[in-house]
Each structure stands twice: as structure tokens, then as C-alpha cells.
Design a protein around this motif. Structure first.
Motif, PDB file in Angstrom:
ATOM      1  N   UNK A   1       0.831  -1.202   0.000  1.00 26.60           N
ATOM      2  CA  UNK A   1       0.000   0.000   0.000  1.00 26.60           C
ATOM      3  C   UNK A   1       0.874   1.264   0.000  1.00 26.60           C
ATOM      4  N   UNK A   2       0.335   2.311  -0.583  1.00 26.02           N
ATOM      5  CA  UNK A   2       1.019   3.603  -0.559  1.00 26.02           C
ATOM      6  C   UNK A   2       1.253   4.072   0.874  1.00 26.02           C
ATOM      7  N   UNK A   3       0.276   3.810   1.724  1.00 30.04           N
ATOM      8  CA  UNK A   3       0.402   4.225   3.126  1.00 30.04           C
ATOM      9  C   UNK A   3       1.547   3.519   3.826  1.00 30.04           C
ATOM     10  N   UNK A   4       1.962   2.361   3.289  1.00 33.12           N
ATOM     11  CA  UNK A   4       3.080   1.613   3.863  1.00 33.12           C
ATOM     12  C   UNK A   4       4.367   1.839   3.100  1.00 33.12           C
ATOM     13  N   UNK A   5       4.383   2.864   2.233  1.00 33.47           N
ATOM     14  CA  UNK A   5       5.594   3.179   1.481  1.00 33.47           C
ATOM     15  C   UNK A   5       5.707   2.467   0.159  1.00 33.47           C
ATOM     16  N   UNK A   6       4.579   1.982  -0.375  1.00 33.90           N
ATOM     17  CA  UNK A   6       4.625   1.275  -1.642  1.00 33.90           C
ATOM     18  C   UNK A   6       4.987   2.170  -2.807  1.00 33.90           C
ATOM     19  N   UNK A   7       5.702   1.605  -3.762  1.00 33.47           N
ATOM     20  CA  UNK A   7       6.163   2.358  -4.926  1.00 33.47           C
ATOM     21  C   UNK A   7       5.085   2.414  -6.000  1.00 33.47           C
ATOM     22  N   UNK A   8       5.214   3.403  -6.904  1.00 31.38           N
ATOM     23  CA  UNK A   8       4.329   3.518  -8.057  1.00 31.38           C
ATOM     24  C   UNK A   8       4.882   2.797  -9.275  1.00 31.38           C
ATOM     25  N   UNK A   9       5.975   2.043  -9.098  1.00 34.15           N
ATOM     26  CA  UNK A   9       6.574   1.332 -10.216  1.00 34.15           C
ATOM     27  C   UNK A   9       5.715   0.120 -10.599  1.00 34.15           C
ATOM     28  N   UNK A  10       5.884  -0.350 -11.834  1.00 32.13           N
ATOM     29  CA  UNK A  10       5.047  -1.434 -12.354  1.00 32.13           C
ATOM     30  C   UNK A  10       5.241  -2.726 -11.561  1.00 32.13           C
ATOM     31  N   UNK A  11       6.404  -2.896 -10.929  1.00 27.16           N
ATOM     32  CA  UNK A  11       6.642  -4.117 -10.147  1.00 27.16           C
ATOM     33  C   UNK A  11       5.808  -4.160  -8.870  1.00 27.16           C
ATOM     34  N   UNK A  12       5.225  -3.014  -8.487  1.00 28.67           N
ATOM     35  CA  UNK A  12       4.382  -2.972  -7.290  1.00 28.67           C
ATOM     36  C   UNK A  12       2.911  -2.824  -7.645  1.00 28.67           C
ATOM     37  N   UNK A  13       2.559  -2.938  -8.904  1.00 27.00           N
ATOM     38  CA  UNK A  13       1.179  -2.750  -9.348  1.00 27.00           C
ATOM     39  C   UNK A  13       0.644  -4.051  -9.929  1.00 27.00           C
ATOM     40  N   UNK A  14      -0.642  -4.289  -9.724  1.00 28.23           N
ATOM     41  CA  UNK A  14      -1.278  -5.498 -10.216  1.00 28.23           C
ATOM     42  C   UNK A  14      -2.737  -5.176 -10.547  1.00 28.23           C
ATOM     43  N   UNK A  15      -3.298  -5.897 -11.510  1.00 26.21           N
ATOM     44  CA  UNK A  15      -4.680  -5.680 -11.930  1.00 26.21           C
ATOM     45  C   UNK A  15      -5.611  -6.577 -11.124  1.00 26.21           C
ATOM     46  N   UNK A  16      -6.645  -5.957 -10.530  1.00 31.82           N
ATOM     47  CA  UNK A  16      -7.664  -6.684  -9.771  1.00 31.82           C
ATOM     48  C   UNK A  16      -9.036  -6.196 -10.189  1.00 31.82           C
ATOM     49  N   UNK A  17     -10.004  -7.090 -10.146  1.00 28.32           N
ATOM     50  CA  UNK A  17     -11.386  -6.658 -10.358  1.00 28.32           C
ATOM     51  C   UNK A  17     -11.877  -5.968  -9.094  1.00 28.32           C
ATOM     52  N   UNK A  18     -12.962  -5.234  -9.197  1.00 25.76           N
ATOM     53  CA  UNK A  18     -13.444  -4.474  -8.050  1.00 25.76           C
ATOM     54  C   UNK A  18     -13.856  -5.397  -6.908  1.00 25.76           C
ATOM     55  N   UNK A  19     -14.396  -6.577  -7.214  1.00 29.83           N
ATOM     56  CA  UNK A  19     -14.797  -7.521  -6.170  1.00 29.83           C
ATOM     57  C   UNK A  19     -13.590  -7.971  -5.350  1.00 29.83           C
ATOM     58  N   UNK A  20     -12.540  -8.372  -6.030  1.00 25.77           N
ATOM     59  CA  UNK A  20     -11.321  -8.817  -5.329  1.00 25.77           C
ATOM     60  C   UNK A  20     -10.616  -7.643  -4.653  1.00 25.77           C
TER      61      UNK A  20
END
Length: 419
Positions: free
Chosen positions: A218-237
Motif C-alpha cells: 500500500x502507498x500508506x506503507x511506502x509502496x512504490x508507483x513502479x510497475x513491479x508494485x502494481x497489479x490488476x484486480x477486479x473491483x470484487x477482489x
């Protein structure tokens, strides 16, 4: 080596311990400071010959190195200062106490939020930055008080944080207006394409066509905006993940912490603005230190800065280690209703942070007990375990509490032959 002051407290060239002992024995001098050992002459000298000395300062947001050398590379002084980084946490704790007290005792009082004059003052620095700048200036002033300094060199690390992420700003200055997160929409589009517009958790089983680009850390935990920290999820998940009902198996990436680098840019500007110091850079110091075959220590970096990489001859084998501490304690009482007063004055003749001698070694008081016992710590603030617990009656106070805890140690003797 003993540092010498004249009758008017102006610094002279240091002398040997033998000469200092004779001057003290003959009553021609008095002890001015114990650490580092400094004497003051009690008679007026006919000549006050001094050599041109250079003070090298390895600035930092956590630790600072300091050293003094003459034009021949003779090192006369070395120190390392640990700067405070606890001010933010202490101010948050103070704010908690203040709001608790306001709600508990003064519910009738009208809240005042716009009376903070310092917060709207122009050219204002935060308390953390003010403390760090003052720590640098205090060390520079201290060195000038014991040695005749004519030149100061400060190592700074300056670079553009925005240009590191987007080098194009060096040619097109208008790109600065777009900020560090410019292009994040493009990054989101790439992540969706990379994952095939498919939820990476349920693989499309939820039948929810709305997709979200989720930060694994999470961003609140210092997560990066790089593609290695991003993943696609549906709204339900995505909603289930934030509710804690599911967990991701894939690991993310935290963003780099640049707080200290940002602080150093401000510290650099203030040091150059408030003093007549010259500026040098970290990569220059590193190259010179490696050529001089010195270990990576902050005070050795300062030696490299003071000698400008021309070679060092260590006339002293002692290093001063200093730790910045608070002047006092904010909390005055404890208990549900503040019924128990915490003694902040002397207890059995001792205060917190006093330097004491116990069993032949020097320590600092970390905590005190009304029963006559004390908890001791080293210069780094680490508790020293003694069994049984030390008594006040078996220790001797060396120096009173100050805003710096100071101790003097000896470096290995083989550095004395470094040229």
C-alpha cells in the motif's frame, strides 16, 4: 595532545601533554575543559604564533564527521556527531498529551487553531531541520573555540530528485510543473495491458468487469508507483483485499526513502549561506579517501576533506564521539490524573544524561530510581546491563548534563603512520 587558549580565551596551537602538565603544575595555566582536554594560560604571551588550519566537515542528516588539519596534512582534531532524528516522534507524542489534556481538563475552553505564528512565518524550517542545522553550526563554532581555524570546507551531496526520475527536466524546465507522478496514468495503462485486462486474483471468475490497478504494498506503507508494485484486480477482489478477506501471493516493492537527501539539500544551502565555508562533493571525498587507504568512517571522511586528499599525518589518535540529546524532558507527571510528579531535577546529586564514572569506565545516566539506583547507557544510548544494578553511592559524576553527550576514544595506532 592538549588544546590551548590564551588569557583572552582565543585559541592557540595545541601543545603536548608534557608541556600542559608542567604549565598546570607551575600555576601558569588552568583546566578549561575536560573533554577534549583544554587548558587556558594565566599569563599574557608575548607572541601568539598560529599555523593556518583547515576545518573539514562531512555534513549529514544522521551523522556528521569533523576534522582539523594544517597545510602539511597534520591532523589535530577528529570527531563524529550523531544528530537527533527523534524530534518528529516526540512532537507527535507531545501533541497527543496536549489534546488529551485539553479534552480532560479544559472542555470549556474554546479551541484555537489559527494562533500558530511560527507555522505561517516566512522562511520557516521544521523543528527537525532547525535542530540539524544548529548541530552543524554548533560543531563548527566549537572547533573554532579550541583551534585557530582560518578555512572551512563542507562536503555536501546535491542532486535534483525530480531529475533522477525524469532527466528531461534538465533540458525542458517547464516539465517541473508536471511533478514526480506525471505519467502515472500511462503506467496504469501499461499494467492493464501487461495483465491482459484480467483480474490476477480470481482470473475473471467474479464476472466483475470493473478493473482496478492495485498497489501490492500500500502507498500508506511506502509502496512504490513502479510497475513491479502494481497489479490488476477486479473491483470484487479489490474490495475483498482491503477488507482483509483475501491475500495476494505476489510480493511488491517499496519506494526509496529520500527524506534524508531532501534534508541535506536544505542543510547545505543554510551552511553555505550562514558561514564562509567552501563546498566540496561526496564523490571527490570518496576518491581521495580510497587513495589514502582510510576506512569508511565519518571522521575519516572529514580528515580527507580537511587535507584535500594530500595525505594525512595523525598527530592525535583520539576521536570525540558526540550524541545530541534534548535539553529537558517534556513529561512532568505520570498517572491517570497526573498525580505522580516525575523528578526532573537532581536525584541523589545526579540528573539524566550526566556523565559518570563507574568501575573505571565512563557511562551516561539513562534512568534513575528513588531507591538510590541508576540505569546506565553508552554513547549510542544502549543500556548497559550490570548485575547488581549500579548504586549512586558507587559512582562519581564526571560532567553535568548538556545538550551533547561526549566521550573520547582511541583509534587503532597504525593510522598514526598514514601519509
Amino acid at each position: 595532545m592538549v588544546y590551548v587558549l590564551n588569557l583572552d580565551q582565543k585559541p592557540l596551537m595545541p601543545c603536548s601533554s608534557v608541556i600542559a602538565r608542567l604549565l598546570l603544575k607551575q600555576g601558569k595555566a588552568k583546566v578549561k575543559r575536560r573533554t577534549p582536554f583544554t587548558i587556558q594560560l594565566l599569563y599574557k604571551t608575548e607572541t601568539e604564533y598560529t599555523q593556518p588550519l583547515t576545518h573539514g566537515l562531512d555534513s549529514g542528516s544522521s551523522k556528521v564527521g569533523s576534522a582539523v588539519s594544517d597545510d602539511k596534512g597534520n591532523v589535530l582534531y577528529m570527531s563524529q556527531i550523531k544528530i537527533r532524528n527523534d524530534i518528529t516522534d516526540k512532537m507527535k507524542q507531545r501533541s497527543k498529551y496536549r489534546r488529551n489534556r485539553r479534552n480532560r481538563k479544559t472542555r470549556y475552553r474554546k479551541a484555537r487553531w489559527l494562533n500558530r505564528k511560527h507555522s505561517i512565518k516566512k522562511d520557516r524550517f521544521s523543528p527537525t531541520m532547525t535542530s540539524k542545522i544548529h548541530a552543524h553550526l554548533k560543531e563548527m563554532k566549537f572547533v573554532q573555540s579550541i583551534l585557530p581555524i582560518i578555512r572551512q570546507i563542507v562536503e555536501t551531496a546535491t542532486f535534483d530528485l525530480h531529475a533522477l526520475r525524469n532527466p528531461a527536466v534538465l533540458k525542458n524546465k517547464w516539465l517541473y510543473q508536471k511533478g514526480m507522478n506525471y505519467g502515472y496514468a500511462n503506467t496504469k495503462a501499461y499494467v492493464l495491458t501487461r495483465d491482459g485486462y484480467r483480474c490476477q486474483s480470481c482470473k475473471g471468475n467474479s464476472k466483475n468487469k470493473r478493473l482496478e490497478v492495485h498497489h501490492i504494498i500500500f502507498r500508506s506503507a511506502g509502496g512504490s508507483d513502479e510497475v513491479s508494485n502494481l497489479i490488476t484486480l477486479c473491483k470484487t477482489c479489490h474490495d475483498a483485499l482491503h477488507r482483509g478477506e483475501i491475500k495476494l501471493k505476489k510480493g511488491g516493492k517499496k519506494k526509496g526513502q529520500l527524506n534524508h537527501v531532501t534534508q541535506m539539500n536544505s542543510i547545505r544551502m543554510q551552511l553555505l549561506k550562514r558561514t564562509n565555508a567552501e563546498e566540496t562533493f561526496g564523490f571527490v571525498t570518496k576518491e581521495h579517501r580510497q587513495l589514502m587507504k582510510l576506512p569508511k568512517e565519518h571522521y575519516f571522511d572529514a580528515v580527507t576533506i580537511a587535507t584535500e586528499g594530500k595525505g594525512a599525518r595523525f598527530q592525535t589518535n583520539q576521536v570525540l564521539f558526540k550524541t545530541c540529546v534534548s535539553d529537558g524532558d517534556y513529561q512532568q507527571t505520570k498517572g491517570v490524573r497526573s498525580e505522580q510528579v516525575i523528578p526532573t531535577g537532581k536525584l541523589f546529586g545526579f540528573r539524566k544524561f550526566d556523565k559518570v564514572q563507574y568501575k573505571g569506565n565512563e557511562y551516561f545516566i539513562k534512568g534513575r530510581m528513588s531507591s538510590g539506583y541508576a540505569i546506565l547507557m553508552d554513547i549510542e544510548g544502549n543500556k548497559v546491563d550490570f548485575k547488581p544494578i549500579p548504586k549512586f553511592s558507587k559512582m562519581q559524576r564526571v560532567s553535568a548534563r548538556a545538550s551533547w553527550m561526549t566521550i573520547q576514544t582511541i583509534i587503532p595506532s597504525f593510522y598514526s603512520c598514514v601519509t
